[in-house]
Design an enzyme around this catalytic site. Structure first.
Site, PDB file in Angstrom:
ATOM      1  N   GLN A 179      19.202 -10.178  32.648  1.00 48.15           N
ATOM      2  CA  GLN A 179      19.066  -8.732  32.478  1.00 48.15           C
ATOM      3  C   GLN A 179      17.636  -8.313  32.840  1.00 48.15           C
ATOM      4  O   GLN A 179      16.666  -8.857  32.303  1.00 48.15           O
ATOM      5  CB  GLN A 179      19.397  -8.351  31.020  1.00 48.15           C
ATOM      6  CG  GLN A 179      19.384  -6.865  30.740  1.00 48.15           C
ATOM      7  CD  GLN A 179      20.454  -6.104  31.530  1.00 48.15           C
ATOM      8  OE1 GLN A 179      21.601  -6.513  31.614  1.00 48.15           O
ATOM      9  NE2 GLN A 179      20.062  -4.988  32.119  1.00 48.15           N
ATOM     10  N   LYS A 202      28.184  -5.130  28.583  1.00 50.67           N
ATOM     11  CA  LYS A 202      28.715  -6.184  29.457  1.00 50.67           C
ATOM     12  C   LYS A 202      29.541  -7.182  28.638  1.00 50.67           C
ATOM     13  O   LYS A 202      30.597  -7.632  29.074  1.00 50.67           O
ATOM     14  CB  LYS A 202      27.563  -6.898  30.186  1.00 50.67           C
ATOM     15  CG  LYS A 202      26.935  -6.019  31.255  1.00 50.67           C
ATOM     16  CD  LYS A 202      25.632  -6.571  31.810  1.00 50.67           C
ATOM     17  CE  LYS A 202      24.995  -5.527  32.728  1.00 50.67           C
ATOM     18  NZ  LYS A 202      23.689  -5.917  33.265  1.00 50.67           N
ATOM     19  N   ASP A 238      25.233 -11.074  39.944  1.00 49.80           N
ATOM     20  CA  ASP A 238      24.538  -9.800  40.188  1.00 49.80           C
ATOM     21  C   ASP A 238      24.218  -9.630  41.669  1.00 49.80           C
ATOM     22  O   ASP A 238      23.878  -8.535  42.107  1.00 49.80           O
ATOM     23  CB  ASP A 238      23.219  -9.756  39.389  1.00 49.80           C
ATOM     24  CG  ASP A 238      23.338  -8.898  38.134  1.00 49.80           C
ATOM     25  OD1 ASP A 238      24.311  -8.118  38.026  1.00 49.80           O
ATOM     26  OD2 ASP A 238      22.449  -9.007  37.257  1.00 49.80           O
TER      27      ASP A 238
END
Ligand code: NAP
Length: 296
Positions: A98, A54, A121
Site C-alpha cells: 500500500q 481491499k 498492482d
C-alpha cells in the site's frame, strides 16, 4: 445535452459477481483459493481505509487476504524479507504494497522485489515495460478500471481523441498507454502544460487524474465528450469531489463518472480481477506440470 452518469458501483458489482464465479470454479477444479497479501507501513488513515476496503472486497468474492502491518520506522530490509517469503509462498498469488511509504523506504526498491508474476498492482518495472509493448501481465488497477467502464458502456476507443490530464506512474501514464494500445490518439497533459483547455477541448474522451478540484469546467470540453473523473479530493467542508465541475460538465458531456461512485469502486474491483487471474494462471501451469510428470 445531459450526460449519462456511469455507475461504477453497479459495473463493479457485476464484475465482482463474475469474480465470485471464477473463485468457485478455481476451488472446484483445482482446490485452490486465491490468496492476496497486503503490506502496509505506518498509520496513514487513508491507507488504512483503502486496505480495509481491499480486505472486505476480497472476502466478498472468495479471495483469502492477509495483511502484514509494519510500524512507520521499519527498516526497508524487513519489508523486502517479507516480500521474499511471500514470493516463495504457494498460497499467495498476489502481493501489494500500500502506497505511500514513509521516506526512509524507496518505493522502487521495494516494488522491484515483488515477483512480476504476483505484482497484482502492476507497478513492477517488468509489468510497466509490458504495458509499453502492449503485453502486460497485470494492468494497473485504476486505468484498467477506466477501460472496463468504457467497454461496459460500449464507448468506442479506436480512432478517438483521448486527452489524459495527469502524468503519474500509477494513473496518467499507464492510462495513456492502455488507450494508445486500443488505437486511440492520445495526448498527456500535466501541471506544466500551457493552456490546458486548448488540449482538453479536443478530447472525445477526457480522463482527468490531477488531484485538483474543479480543474475542468464546461468551457474546457467539447459537446458530447466522454468525461472520466479519476480525481479524489476532500474539501475543507468534508465533501469528497473529483477534478471535474460535475454539475457544469454534465450539461455538455455525453457520459460522465461521478465522484464518489465512478472510478473508485472499479479500482478495488480490478485488484480482485488481477488476483484471480494470477491464481488461474498458476493453477493452469501446475496442472500442465502435473500432467507432464504423470505422463513420464
Ligand atoms: P499525482 O501522483 O499527484 O499526479 C498528479 C498528476 O496531475 C501529475 O502528473 C501532475 O503534473 C498533474 N497535475 C497536477 N496539477 C495539474 C494541473 N493544474 N493541470 C494539469 N495537470 C496537473 O496523483 P495520482 O496518484 O496520479 O492521482 C491523481 C488523482 O487521482 C488524485 O486525486 C488521487 O487521489 C486520485 N486517484 C484516484 C484513484 C481511484 O481509484 N479513483 C486511484 C488513484 C488515484 P506533474 O507531473 O507536472 O506534476
Amino acid at each position: 445535452m445531459t450526460a449519462k452518469i456511469i455507475d461504477g458501483v453497479a459495473v463493479g458489482r457485476k464484475i465482482r459477481a463474475e469474480c465470485r464465479e471464477r473463485t468457485t470454479a478455481l476451488q472446484k477444479s483445482y482446490g485452490m483459493t486465491p490468496g492476496l497479501a497486503v503490506i502496509i507501513v505506518g498509520e496513514n488513515p487513508a491507507s488504512r481505509i483503502y486496505v480495509r476496503n481491499k480486505v472486505r472486497a476480497s472476502a466478498e468474492v472468495g479471495i483469502r487476504s492477509t495483511v502484514f502491518a509494519f510500524p512507520v520506522g521499519v527498516e526497508p530490509a524487513t519489508i523486502i524479507a517479507k516480500i521474499g517469503e511471500l514470493n516463495a509462498d504457494p498460497q499467495t498469488h498476489g502481493i501489494l504494497v500500500q502506497l505511500p511509504l514513509p521516506p526512509q523506504i524507496r518505493i522502487d526498491e521495494v516494488l522491484g522485489t515483488i515477483s512480476a508474476e504476483k505484482d497484482v498492482d502492476g507497478f513492477h518495472l517488468y509489468n510497466v515495460g509490458g504495458l509499453v509493448i502492449g503485453n502486460t501481465v497485470f494492468p494497473p488497477c485504476t486505468p484498467y478500471g477506466v477501460v472496463r467502464l468504457l467497454e461496459h458502456e460500449n464507448i468506442p476507443i479506436e480512432g478517438q481523441n483521448v486527452v489524459v490530464v495527469g502524468a503519474s506512474n500509477i494513473v496518467g501514464k499507464p492510462m495513456a498507454l492502455m488507450l494508445m494500445q486500443r488505437d486511440a490518439t492520445v495526448c498527456i497533459c500535466h501541471a506544466k502544460t500551457r493552456d490546458l483547455a486548448q488540449f482538453t477541448s479536443l478530447a472525445d474522451i477526457l480522463v482527468v487524474a490531477a488531484g485538483r478540484p474543479n480543474l475542468i469546467g464546461p468551457e474546457m470540453i467539447r459537446d458530447g465528450a466522454v468525461v472520466i473523473d479519476v480525481g479524489i479530493n476532500r474539501l475543507a467542508d468534508g465533501r469528497l469531489v473529483g477534478d471535474v465541475d460535475f454539475e457544469g460538465v454534465r450539461q455538455k458531456a455525453s457520459y460522465i463518472t461521478p465522484v464518489p461512485g465512478g472510478v473508485g469502486p472499479m479500482t478495488v474491483t480490478m485488484l480482485l480481477v488481477n488476483t484471480i487471474a494470477s491464481a488461474e494462471r498458476i493453477a493452469r501451469r501446475e496442472r500442465k506440470f502435473d500432467r507432464a510428470v504423470g505422463g513420464l
